[in-house]
Design a protein around this motif. Structure first.
Motif, PDB file in Angstrom:
ATOM      1  N   LEU A  40      87.142  23.429  76.015  1.00 61.55           N
ATOM      2  CA  LEU A  40      88.228  23.757  76.940  1.00 61.55           C
ATOM      3  C   LEU A  40      89.076  22.532  77.246  1.00 61.55           C
ATOM      4  CD1 LEU A  40      86.378  26.088  79.498  1.00 61.55           C
ATOM      5  CD2 LEU A  40      87.596  26.720  77.407  1.00 61.55           C
ATOM      6  N   TYR A  41      88.429  21.397  77.435  1.00 58.44           N
ATOM      7  CA  TYR A  41      89.162  20.172  77.756  1.00 58.44           C
ATOM      8  C   TYR A  41      90.088  19.768  76.608  1.00 58.44           C
ATOM      9  CZ  TYR A  41      86.101  19.343  81.808  1.00 58.44           C
ATOM     10  OH  TYR A  41      85.430  19.447  83.005  1.00 58.44           O
ATOM     11  N   GLU A  42      89.629  19.980  75.392  1.00 58.64           N
ATOM     12  CA  GLU A  42      90.405  19.570  74.223  1.00 58.64           C
ATOM     13  C   GLU A  42      91.538  20.538  73.905  1.00 58.64           C
ATOM     14  OE1 GLU A  42      91.686  17.409  70.928  1.00 58.64           O
ATOM     15  OE2 GLU A  42      90.241  16.846  72.487  1.00 58.64           O
ATOM     16  N   ASN A  43      91.340  21.831  74.178  1.00 57.22           N
ATOM     17  CA  ASN A  43      92.252  22.835  73.650  1.00 57.22           C
ATOM     18  C   ASN A  43      92.960  23.704  74.685  1.00 57.22           C
ATOM     19  OD1 ASN A  43      91.543  22.718  70.582  1.00 57.22           O
ATOM     20  ND2 ASN A  43      89.563  22.829  71.610  1.00 57.22           N
ATOM     21  N   CYS A  44      92.476  23.724  75.920  1.00 54.97           N
ATOM     22  CA  CYS A  44      92.949  24.740  76.858  1.00 54.97           C
ATOM     23  C   CYS A  44      93.536  24.202  78.155  1.00 54.97           C
ATOM     24  CB  CYS A  44      91.809  25.701  77.200  1.00 54.97           C
ATOM     25  SG  CYS A  44      91.004  26.422  75.753  1.00 54.97           S
ATOM     26  N   VAL A  45      92.962  23.135  78.706  1.00 52.09           N
ATOM     27  CA  VAL A  45      93.296  22.776  80.085  1.00 52.09           C
ATOM     28  C   VAL A  45      94.647  22.079  80.236  1.00 52.09           C
ATOM     29  CG1 VAL A  45      90.869  22.674  80.751  1.00 52.09           C
ATOM     30  CG2 VAL A  45      92.032  20.580  80.011  1.00 52.09           C
ATOM     31  N   ALA A  46      95.312  21.761  79.130  1.00 49.70           N
ATOM     32  CA  ALA A  46      96.678  21.241  79.267  1.00 49.70           C
ATOM     33  C   ALA A  46      97.555  22.269  79.964  1.00 49.70           C
ATOM     34  CB  ALA A  46      97.252  20.895  77.894  1.00 49.70           C
ATOM     35  N   CYS A  47      97.265  23.569  79.741  1.00 49.30           N
ATOM     36  CA  CYS A  47      97.974  24.644  80.440  1.00 49.30           C
ATOM     37  C   CYS A  47      97.137  25.244  81.568  1.00 49.30           C
ATOM     38  CB  CYS A  47      98.352  25.760  79.464  1.00 49.30           C
ATOM     39  SG  CYS A  47      99.564  25.293  78.207  1.00 49.30           S
ATOM     40  N   HIS A  48      95.809  25.307  81.355  1.00 47.44           N
ATOM     41  CA  HIS A  48      94.926  25.951  82.330  1.00 47.44           C
ATOM     42  C   HIS A  48      94.446  24.928  83.360  1.00 47.44           C
ATOM     43  CE1 HIS A  48      94.599  30.003  80.645  1.00 47.44           C
ATOM     44  NE2 HIS A  48      94.814  29.408  79.483  1.00 47.44           N
ATOM     45  N   ARG A  49      95.374  24.537  84.215  1.00 43.77           N
ATOM     46  CA  ARG A  49      95.089  23.627  85.313  1.00 43.77           C
ATOM     47  C   ARG A  49      96.081  23.902  86.428  1.00 43.77           C
ATOM     48  NH1 ARG A  49      98.697  18.990  84.611  1.00 43.77           N
ATOM     49  NH2 ARG A  49      99.752  19.155  82.601  1.00 43.77           N
ATOM     50  N   GLU A  50      95.746  23.442  87.598  1.00 40.28           N
ATOM     51  CA  GLU A  50      96.576  23.704  88.771  1.00 40.28           C
ATOM     52  C   GLU A  50      97.989  23.176  88.554  1.00 40.28           C
ATOM     53  OE1 GLU A  50      97.383  25.406  92.338  1.00 40.28           O
ATOM     54  OE2 GLU A  50      95.431  25.434  91.330  1.00 40.28           O
ATOM     55  N   GLY A  51      98.978  24.042  88.792  1.00 39.08           N
ATOM     56  CA  GLY A  51     100.371  23.626  88.712  1.00 39.08           C
ATOM     57  C   GLY A  51     101.018  23.798  87.361  1.00 39.08           C
ATOM     58  N   ASP A  52     100.244  24.228  86.346  1.00 37.51           N
ATOM     59  CA  ASP A  52     100.859  24.427  85.044  1.00 37.51           C
ATOM     60  C   ASP A  52     101.067  25.920  84.799  1.00 37.51           C
ATOM     61  OD1 ASP A  52     101.368  23.950  81.998  1.00 37.51           O
ATOM     62  OD2 ASP A  52     101.176  21.955  82.866  1.00 37.51           O
ATOM     63  N   ILE A  53     101.433  26.298  83.547  1.00 35.08           N
ATOM     64  CA  ILE A  53     101.938  27.650  83.314  1.00 35.08           C
ATOM     65  C   ILE A  53     100.862  28.727  83.270  1.00 35.08           C
ATOM     66  CG2 ILE A  53     103.981  26.848  82.103  1.00 35.08           C
ATOM     67  CD1 ILE A  53     102.565  27.460  79.485  1.00 35.08           C
ATOM     68  N   ALA A  54      99.608  28.376  83.031  1.00 34.13           N
ATOM     69  CA  ALA A  54      98.561  29.392  82.924  1.00 34.13           C
ATOM     70  C   ALA A  54      98.209  29.956  84.300  1.00 34.13           C
ATOM     71  CB  ALA A  54      97.324  28.801  82.258  1.00 34.13           C
ATOM     72  N   PRO A  55      97.734  31.208  84.348  1.00 33.44           N
ATOM     73  CA  PRO A  55      97.459  31.843  85.642  1.00 33.44           C
ATOM     74  C   PRO A  55      96.136  31.440  86.277  1.00 33.44           C
ATOM     75  CG  PRO A  55      97.014  33.387  83.868  1.00 33.44           C
ATOM     76  CD  PRO A  55      97.611  32.164  83.229  1.00 33.44           C
ATOM     77  N   MET A  56      95.309  30.681  85.544  1.00 31.10           N
ATOM     78  CA  MET A  56      94.049  30.230  86.130  1.00 31.10           C
ATOM     79  C   MET A  56      93.687  28.854  85.580  1.00 31.10           C
ATOM     80  SD  MET A  56      93.406  31.767  83.145  1.00 31.10           S
ATOM     81  CE  MET A  56      93.204  33.519  83.433  1.00 31.10           C
ATOM     82  N   ALA A  57      92.914  28.093  86.361  1.00 31.05           N
ATOM     83  CA  ALA A  57      92.446  26.780  85.919  1.00 31.05           C
ATOM     84  C   ALA A  57      91.060  26.926  85.298  1.00 31.05           C
ATOM     85  CB  ALA A  57      92.407  25.811  87.093  1.00 31.05           C
ATOM     86  N   LEU A  58      90.745  26.033  84.343  1.00 28.74           N
ATOM     87  CA  LEU A  58      89.462  26.076  83.642  1.00 28.74           C
ATOM     88  C   LEU A  58      88.802  24.702  83.580  1.00 28.74           C
ATOM     89  CD1 LEU A  58      90.464  28.368  80.630  1.00 28.74           C
ATOM     90  CD2 LEU A  58      89.218  29.050  82.693  1.00 28.74           C
ATOM     91  N   LEU A  59      89.111  23.852  84.518  1.00 29.44           N
ATOM     92  CA  LEU A  59      88.593  22.491  84.480  1.00 29.44           C
ATOM     93  C   LEU A  59      87.134  22.396  84.934  1.00 29.44           C
ATOM     94  CD1 LEU A  59      91.705  20.550  85.759  1.00 29.44           C
ATOM     95  CD2 LEU A  59      90.454  20.010  83.670  1.00 29.44           C
TER      96      LEU A  59
END
Length: 412
Positions: A43-62
């Motif tokens: 997730l850190y390598e492939n997903c959380v650039a968008c899946h984090r607070e304040g970015d475009i994804a609807p949920m965070a995955l950090l």
């Protein structure tokens, strides 16, 4: 249906597939899969650039607490549907440098984790979370151009604006990277930054020149390949072509464009942008697969650096093929399920040398039927236009001239 809600549903659905029941399994020795040790690094390598607070994804995955409630959604999106991470080309792995697709082993790891009940594991195994700049993904730019603030109502049609700024660099500059930063990503559908000094148009399929960089869901900051750069004159007028999409809540946006300068001594070639477009088509009402084609023949030898298919809500698929002067051909990019919510610029792993006389053939289809869930009005005849409810048919290319010392003199 707003773009924001549509995009959020796409992300959530994709995440659901990311982790579950597609029949992928690891070896017996690898079945003790945990979030902390095995899944978080993926997730850190492939997903959380968008899946984090304040970015475009609807949920965070950090964190485990953030990811665990979405496990089944991740399973559906990643494992079963392969809709996350978002990537719509079916070209072989290794074609594009920014390919986001997970490996089969990574998919199997996520699937095994979900099927085991999504255990956390030992928190001590959790790697350090990636650090993100507070705003700029590429770090603080050398020059920031700030455009006028605009207010957008909660409801109503899409809004468009051409905001004009001046690149007061102090002198002509070579640009190695450009990052566009909207302040309200819920409102902004896309931004295209264009320099007026280089703005041209062509009636032969050559399209519009002058593109500097673009922003939309799915795009990364524009970073030029080593030894190349865009050239912008001191005092150039920069236009930010803004597309806003109301989403049910009034808001304000102020977009900025950050420029990173290149060392002129390291620049060997200029990067320019080229549009191959069709604008005289009409899509009949109810038509499920209306075909549109366009071709363009290069009148000089160039290196192709990136490609971006562009359509709107009725876009169904697009394939681009290169026909070489020696009679051979190859598929440049094949996107069988186009998604307007993700405007991906596909960056070639290596520049592709196109001899003079190479022809680019583009074939695409539009679904204007009631079976298209994104279709705003299947009873409408649709033509080229700026609104999302209109359509476009464009292949957007970044190219670099070939130095005389490297020119092949024809052929492939």
């Amino acid at each position: 249906m707003t773009r924001t809600s549509n995009h959020a549903m796409t992300v959530a659905a994709t995440l659901a597939l990311m982790v579950g029941g597609a029949g992928l399994t690891l070896g017996a020795e690898d079945t003790d899969v945990t979030f902390s040790r095995d899944v978080a690094p993926i997730l850190y390598e492939n997903c959380v650039a968008c899946h984090r607070e304040g970015d475009i994804a609807p949920m965070a995955l950090l964190s485990y607490e953030e990811a665990r409630p979405w496990a089944k959604s991740i399973q559906k999106a990643v494992v079963r549907d392969r809709t996350m991470p978002p990537w719509h080309s079916i070209d072989p792995s290794g074609t594009f440098a920014n390919d986001r697709r997970l490996s089969e082993k990574e998919i199997a790891t996520i699937d095994t984790w979900i099927q085991a009940g999504a255990p956390e594991g030992d928190p001590a195994d959790l790697p350090d979370a990636p650090m993100f700049e507070a705003q700029w993904r590429l770090g603080e730019p050398d020059y920031i151009l700030t455009f006028d603030e605009l207010s957008v109502p909660a409801e109503g049609p899409d809004q468009f604006a051409n905001l004009v700024g001046v690149a007061d660099f102090g002198e002509d500059k070579w640009i190695r990277a450009v990052e566009i930063l909207p302040s309200n990503r819920k409102l902004v559908h896309h931004v295209i930054a264009i320099t007026m000094e280089n703005l041209q148009s062509s009636a032969d399929g050559g399209g519009v020149q002058g593109w500097i960089a673009g922003w939309a869901a799915g795009t990364d900051p524009a970073v030029m390949p080593r030894g190349t750069a865009r050239f912008i004159k001191q005092g150039a007028q920069i236009v930010a072509n803004m597309h806003y999409h109301p989403y049910g809540e009034a808001g304000v946006d102020q977009t900025r464009v950050g420029f990173h300068f290149a060392d002129p001594a390291e620049v060997r070639r200029e990067v320019t942008n080229h549009w191959v477009m069709k604008n005289d088509f009409a899509i009949p009402a109810g038509e499920p697969a209306h075909e549109v084609t366009e071709s363009y023949t290069f009148d000089r030898e160039v290196d192709l650096l990136s490609v971006m298919p562009h359509m709107h809500l009725r876009g169904k698929d697009m394939k681009m093929t290169l026909a070489y002067p020696d009679g051979s051909s190859e598929v440049l990019i094949d996107v069988p399920h186009y998604d307007f919510n993700w405007q991906t610029i596909y960056e070639l792993l290596e520049p592709k040398r196109l001899p003079e006389g190479t022809r680019l053939d583009i074939v695409g289809h539009f679904d204007n039927s009631p079976d298209n869930p994104d279709n705003p009005d299947p009873s409408k005849l649709v033509v080229f236009g700026n609104e999302s409810t209109d359509e476009m048919f464009i292949g957007i290319l970044d190219i670099a001239e070939v130095p005389d010392s490297e020119a092949s003199g024809g052929g492939r």
